[in-house]
Motif scaffolding. Structure first.
Motif, short mmCIF file in Angstrom:
data_model
loop_
_atom_site.label_atom_id
_atom_site.label_comp_id
_atom_site.label_asym_id
_atom_site.label_seq_id
_atom_site.Cartn_x
_atom_site.Cartn_y
_atom_site.Cartn_z
N UNK A 44 0.50 -0.95 0.34
CA UNK A 44 0.22 -0.24 -0.30
C UNK A 44 0.76 1.53 0.43
N UNK A 45 0.27 2.11 -0.07
CA UNK A 45 0.42 3.50 -0.48
C UNK A 45 1.51 3.75 1.29
N UNK A 46 2.74 4.71 1.15
CA UNK A 46 2.79 5.05 2.39
C UNK A 46 1.51 5.94 2.93
N UNK A 47 1.45 6.96 2.22
CA UNK A 47 0.02 7.60 3.27
C UNK A 47 -1.15 7.24 3.66
N UNK A 48 -1.14 5.83 2.61
CA UNK A 48 -2.79 5.26 3.45
C UNK A 48 -2.16 4.19 4.67
N UNK A 49 -0.81 3.86 4.81
CA UNK A 49 -0.56 3.34 5.88
C UNK A 49 -0.05 3.91 7.08
N UNK A 50 -0.12 5.25 6.75
CA UNK A 50 -0.44 6.57 7.61
C UNK A 50 -1.73 6.36 8.41
N UNK A 51 -2.23 7.04 7.73
CA UNK A 51 -4.28 6.55 7.73
C UNK A 51 -4.37 5.61 8.70
N UNK A 52 -4.08 4.09 8.36
CA UNK A 52 -4.38 3.21 9.04
C UNK A 52 -3.70 3.18 10.24
N UNK A 53 -2.71 3.46 10.86
CA UNK A 53 -1.64 3.50 12.03
C UNK A 53 -2.40 4.74 12.87
N UNK A 54 -2.27 6.35 12.16
CA UNK A 54 -3.11 6.88 13.00
C UNK A 54 -4.95 6.17 13.53
N UNK A 55 -5.70 6.03 13.00
CA UNK A 55 -6.49 4.88 13.11
C UNK A 55 -6.26 3.82 14.12
N UNK A 56 -5.22 3.01 13.86
CA UNK A 56 -4.79 1.79 15.44
C UNK A 56 -4.66 2.79 16.02
N UNK A 57 -3.39 3.54 15.94
CA UNK A 57 -2.77 3.78 17.35
C UNK A 57 -4.17 4.61 18.17
N UNK A 58 -5.72 4.73 17.79
CA UNK A 58 -6.28 5.87 18.80
C UNK A 58 -6.24 4.61 19.39
#
Length: 114
Positions: A89-103
């Motif tokens: 996946x793109x880095x932007x998609x992974x960052x969005x995924x991590x942001x939601x997961x970190x919450x």
């Protein structure tokens, strides 16, 4: 394998799910089930409690919408972007995924993904 890697005392352990690629000797092997990948991750975490477990190949193809399950099973890192033989996946998609997961993770344990 988890015990063999523990004996090496490495800082990080990259874990991949076999993606049977046509034209290779392993092309006819079955793809692991989501539950088996999660169980394997949990075993690696139990055997290697202080190590960085990095998930790479198989995140998009095998785990799909269940990638967060791996983090709950003990993964605490992931390789993003392209892999050696497959596109990630793109880095932007992974960052969005991590942001939601970190919450989700910080609400339960105070930790964060890397």
């Amino acid at each position: 394998m988890a015990f063999a890697v523990r004996e090496l005392d490495v800082d990080g352990i990259p874990l991949n799910v076999l993606l049977p690629v046509r034209g290779t000797p392993l092309e006819h092997l079955p793809v692991m089930e989501v539950a088996d990948v999660a169980k394997s991750s949990a075993i690696f975490r139990l055997v290697n409690p202080a190590k960085m477990l990095k998930f790479a190949a198989g995140r998009e193809t095998t785990m799909k919408d269940f990638q967060g399950l791996l983090m709950l099973a003990g993964m605490n890192s992931m390789i993003t972007g392209g892999y050696l033989t497959t596109r990630g996946r793109s880095i932007a998609e992974d960052r969005a995924f991590l942001a939601s997961l970190n919450c989700f993770i910080s609400a339960g344990s105070g930790g964060q993904m890397q």
